[in-house]
Design a protein around this motif. Sequence first.
Motif, PDB file in Angstrom:
ATOM      1  N   ALA A   1       0.861  -1.222   0.097  1.00  0.00           N
ATOM      2  CA  ALA A   1       0.040  -0.123  -0.040  1.00  0.00           C
ATOM      3  C   ALA A   1       0.806   1.174   0.192  1.00  0.00           C
ATOM      4  N   MET A   2       1.801   1.172   0.896  1.00  0.00           N
ATOM      5  CA  MET A   2       2.940   2.260   0.974  1.00  0.00           C
ATOM      6  C   MET A   2       3.537   2.396  -0.498  1.00  0.00           C
ATOM      7  N   ASP A   3       4.197   1.556  -1.156  1.00  0.00           N
ATOM      8  CA  ASP A   3       4.667   1.599  -2.343  1.00  0.00           C
ATOM      9  C   ASP A   3       3.693   2.335  -3.391  1.00  0.00           C
ATOM     10  N   ALA A   4       2.342   1.724  -3.260  1.00  0.00           N
ATOM     11  CA  ALA A   4       1.430   2.531  -4.304  1.00  0.00           C
ATOM     12  C   ALA A   4       1.071   3.697  -3.867  1.00  0.00           C
ATOM     13  N   ALA A   5       1.067   4.306  -2.817  1.00  0.00           N
ATOM     14  CA  ALA A   5       0.634   5.406  -2.314  1.00  0.00           C
ATOM     15  C   ALA A   5       1.715   6.487  -2.615  1.00  0.00           C
ATOM     16  N   ALA A   6       3.082   6.217  -3.084  1.00  0.00           N
ATOM     17  CA  ALA A   6       4.029   6.865  -3.503  1.00  0.00           C
ATOM     18  C   ALA A   6       3.713   7.643  -4.982  1.00  0.00           C
ATOM     19  N   CYS A   7       2.641   7.095  -5.619  1.00  0.00           N
ATOM     20  CA  CYS A   7       2.050   7.833  -6.651  1.00  0.00           C
ATOM     21  C   CYS A   7       1.942   9.314  -6.637  1.00  0.00           C
ATOM     22  N   ILE A   8       2.351  10.435  -7.602  1.00  0.00           N
ATOM     23  CA  ILE A   8       2.183  11.619  -7.223  1.00  0.00           C
ATOM     24  C   ILE A   8       1.105  12.013  -8.251  1.00  0.00           C
ATOM     25  N   GLY A   9       0.680  11.111  -9.081  1.00  0.00           N
ATOM     26  CA  GLY A   9      -0.219  11.855 -10.114  1.00  0.00           C
ATOM     27  C   GLY A   9       0.312  12.566 -11.111  1.00  0.00           C
ATOM     28  N   CYS A  10       1.611  12.371 -11.532  1.00  0.00           N
ATOM     29  CA  CYS A  10       2.080  13.276 -12.309  1.00  0.00           C
ATOM     30  C   CYS A  10       1.885  13.015 -13.856  1.00  0.00           C
ATOM     31  N   GLY A  11       1.461  11.969 -14.157  1.00  0.00           N
ATOM     32  CA  GLY A  11       0.947  11.569 -15.576  1.00  0.00           C
ATOM     33  C   GLY A  11       1.996  10.977 -16.639  1.00  0.00           C
ATOM     34  N   ALA A  12       3.349  10.980 -16.035  1.00  0.00           N
ATOM     35  CA  ALA A  12       4.201  10.296 -16.890  1.00  0.00           C
ATOM     36  C   ALA A  12       4.150   9.179 -17.361  1.00  0.00           C
ATOM     37  N   CYS A  13       3.258   8.435 -16.486  1.00  0.00           N
ATOM     38  CA  CYS A  13       2.535   6.988 -17.283  1.00  0.00           C
ATOM     39  C   CYS A  13       2.072   7.122 -18.493  1.00  0.00           C
ATOM     40  N   VAL A  14       1.196   8.203 -18.339  1.00  0.00           N
ATOM     41  CA  VAL A  14       0.179   8.310 -19.630  1.00  0.00           C
ATOM     42  C   VAL A  14       1.262   8.746 -20.591  1.00  0.00           C
ATOM     43  N   ALA A  15       1.890   9.569 -20.661  1.00  0.00           N
ATOM     44  CA  ALA A  15       2.965  10.325 -21.298  1.00  0.00           C
ATOM     45  C   ALA A  15       3.634   9.271 -22.021  1.00  0.00           C
ATOM     46  N   ALA A  16       4.240   8.411 -21.319  1.00  0.00           N
ATOM     47  CA  ALA A  16       5.323   7.416 -21.837  1.00  0.00           C
ATOM     48  C   ALA A  16       4.687   6.198 -22.653  1.00  0.00           C
ATOM     49  N   CYS A  17       3.465   5.843 -22.065  1.00  0.00           N
ATOM     50  CA  CYS A  17       2.655   4.747 -23.066  1.00  0.00           C
ATOM     51  C   CYS A  17       2.473   5.065 -24.301  1.00  0.00           C
ATOM     52  N   LYS A  18       2.577   3.931 -25.081  1.00  0.00           N
ATOM     53  CA  LYS A  18       2.432   4.127 -26.464  1.00  0.00           C
ATOM     54  C   LYS A  18       1.003   4.182 -26.665  1.00  0.00           C
ATOM     55  N   ASN A  19       0.160   3.680 -25.952  1.00  0.00           N
ATOM     56  CA  ASN A  19      -1.256   3.638 -25.885  1.00  0.00           C
ATOM     57  C   ASN A  19      -1.840   4.760 -25.026  1.00  0.00           C
ATOM     58  N   ALA A  20      -1.130   5.798 -24.254  1.00  0.00           N
ATOM     59  CA  ALA A  20      -1.548   6.749 -23.608  1.00  0.00           C
ATOM     60  C   ALA A  20      -2.735   6.118 -22.626  1.00  0.00           C
ATOM     61  N   SER A  21      -2.221   5.082 -21.979  1.00  0.00           N
ATOM     62  CA  SER A  21      -3.150   4.457 -21.038  1.00  0.00           C
ATOM     63  C   SER A  21      -2.696   4.843 -19.484  1.00  0.00           C
ATOM     64  N   ALA A  22      -3.743   5.094 -18.661  1.00  0.00           N
ATOM     65  CA  ALA A  22      -3.579   5.523 -17.389  1.00  0.00           C
ATOM     66  C   ALA A  22      -3.615   4.412 -16.344  1.00  0.00           C
TER      67      ALA A  22
END
Lengths: 222, 246
Positions: free
Chosen positions: B153-174
């Motif tokens: 839970a702690m590891d997951a809670a580290a997400c800061i909601g920056c959106g880099a995952c969407v930006a990097a994904c070739k499918n713009a997946s969230a």
Amino acid sequence: MSSIFTSSVGKKLMMSLAGLFLIVFLLVHLGINLLLILYNSPETYNRAAHFMQTNILIKIIEIVLFGGFFLHMIYGVIVQIENWLSRPKGYRVANYSQTSFFSRFMIHTAAIIFVFLVIHLLDFYFKAKFGEPKLVTYSDGKEMVDFGSMIIAKFHLPGFVIGYILAILFLGFHLLHGFQSAFQTLGLNHKTYTPVVKALGIIYTLVVVSGFTAIPLVIYFD
Amino acid sequence: MDFTLKIWRQKDAASRGRFVTYHLEGISPDCSFLEMLDILNDQLVQKGEDPVAFDHDCREGICGACSLYINGRPHGPDDAITTCQLHMRRFRDGDTIVVEPWRAKAFPVIKDLIVDRSAFDKIIQAGGYISVNTGGVPDANTIPIQKEHADIAMDAAACIGCGACVAACKNASAMLFVSAKVSHLSMLPQGKIEAARRVKAMLEEMDRLGFGNCSNTGACEAECPKQISLSHIARLNREYFKAILG
Ligand code: SF4
Ligand code: FES
């Protein structure tokens, strides 16, 4: 419940289940094809093919198999189109951080495999079903389609052998990502077992690719 | 250090943008990337030009406001940091640096390098919460939680909601973002109660907003400044199947 067919995760679930089914099918297909080079005459292969064609259980599975292909393709195309639409304007500098290289080309390898599949079905499957295939009668009086000789004749055409091997290589690229991806989609991700699944995927791909390429090569150079 | 910058400039959401080239000289290697942009903006303002708009807030890698797709990578060439933690010593003198905004249908450009990430807020509003008043800070260990679960839970809670995952994904997946939020809450007793409703609502909202479908390429994990792992996406899928079937 209906969202299982329409939501993004649901669509991926369908694709992965169908994909895993096709993965199992490929192994069976390879096993039967290997009979062609394991025995000197095509008889054993023909008997196996005959069994696959006539057994009622296999006939039912065959329908499931076509369903599996269909689902995998339809969902694959839908998912891909949605994915293209989700980034209407692309980057000037392409992102190179994809960790799974072949995942970038799934739709491309899929298109090649699809073309191959159509040719493959026209060449063998539909020919046997609807055409006038060559028949052979064995010592026990059984008459059956002489698939073996048909294939052996094809595998003596260099163009055919090259095209076939190329298609199998693309199938391999598709499997390299697809195998492990199916497990991840099903939610199976584990510290120790995921590396095992990934290794299994590579081994599986190597077996399928080397098996399916060995057959035409052995026949051609025989 | 001297740099050539090719920066995406776009007046507002409705106009067509374009890349504009700028030359910067005498930048200290210890300058952060955002400070370098501050220097550029200073010069632009002095020349009477419009400064480059970019998002930033804490500048210490914890808020998730900064973005920027730098030379083909969200948050630039380093792993596991946000753009505000990137320094110019990471580049070579004379480098050309291409700076683009996050690109996704669900993240439309507002101006220059700033994109509208409120789609993430909408996903959170759909279910990224628990519906009870938790009161003040409870004493540690009043609710027994397995160490492994607390860690996940702690590891997951580290997400800061920056959106880099969407930006990097070739499918713009969230999916990485959503999975981090779902994982974080579903691993803890307070979040378990609403787990089924939450995962369905968040995924539905994610699909509705036009993010792409995950194809397990792993680019999100590779670019995430908080190193959120793909295993959370697998957990999200499991939670979803449980919710649908259960
Ligand atoms: S998962 Fe990582 S990359 Fe995505 S929003 Fe959260 S911190 Fe940013
Ligand atoms: S400005 Fe807050 S994380 Fe970069």
